[in-house]
Design a protein around this motif. Sequence first.
Motif: not given
Length: 354
Positions: A121-128, A290-308
Amino acid sequence: EYYRLMQRSPERQRVSGASMAAIIDDFLEYLSKNRAPDTYRWYRDLLQKFIALHADLRVDDIRPFHVQRWVDGYPHLSKTSRRNHMRSVKRCVKWAVTQGYIDHNPLHHLSIPAGERKEVLVSENEYELVLKCARPDSLRDLLITTWETGCRPQESLRVEARHVDIANQRWVIPPSEAKGEKMTRIVYLTDKAFAITRRLMQRHPDGTLFRNAQGNAWTSDSVNCAIDRIRIRMGKDALQRAGQSVTQGQIDEFIKTLKPTRVENGVQRKKTDSELRCEARVKLTNRLAASLVPRYSLYAFRHSFATHALERGVDSVTVAVLMGHSDPSMLAKVYQHLTQNPTFLLDQARRARA
């Protein structure tokens, strides 16, 4: 008597005794004529790997252990990749049954593992932070549009100027090009997404809108690689802030796993000690970052859109329409990130009793 004669007929014997390689060729030919090009390429790449190991296998003789041992030969595969490898072969054999090449499915009992759930789940801060580390600008356009609209990657990567409805500020994708090929897919554009779309329409009046710095259309693989590079940049920033780095002992151990030679101008030569140390340091640092940061993807952005959207009070039916789901229950099955926000759920519980 008729069925006995059919079983003994030369044509029947020819089909039943077909090699798995021939069945795969027929299956791929069918996909090339009846499915999307990306679907054809996906099956082709996986099935070619399988048949390279079982070139002489007959379709009648294939058994679950052939597929299981093939997949077990790739210990580095993720759960989802293992699932995809296995289901590609099982789908091909099932097709052979439906087409009459064989009478029963010898892989019917092959157990297909579940894929990994996309729980990022990508937060607003992570997105920035992701946007800050995104290069080039063409990738930023794709990330912003996905974040703003919740569109599927297959939609943003294929959208063209002809799909844009300027008057209603949306993309209109016909059923023949939409997922499932049943319904028209409409993606509504926020002001930011619409501005990007209009700018790209002027730049690319023909062909796909979203292209990389070289002018080539973004693909799923190229996007994933670019986002992985963002992940490493974000991780390196975190390492720098924490004052962490790989140790000389780790480098010495990792060098033992590296290939000692390299090909240069067509000639194989031995790597120097400094080259091996540099390679080990870079690879270990990237892995640690890479181990310190979640593995983002376009689908993660899509899922986050729905949640937010749900968190902001948009009703589930509207969110399902914006996401392109025909059934709102998909939100409960797939987008469960609300369970990660106890503050939101507590507030909703209070509202339910207010």
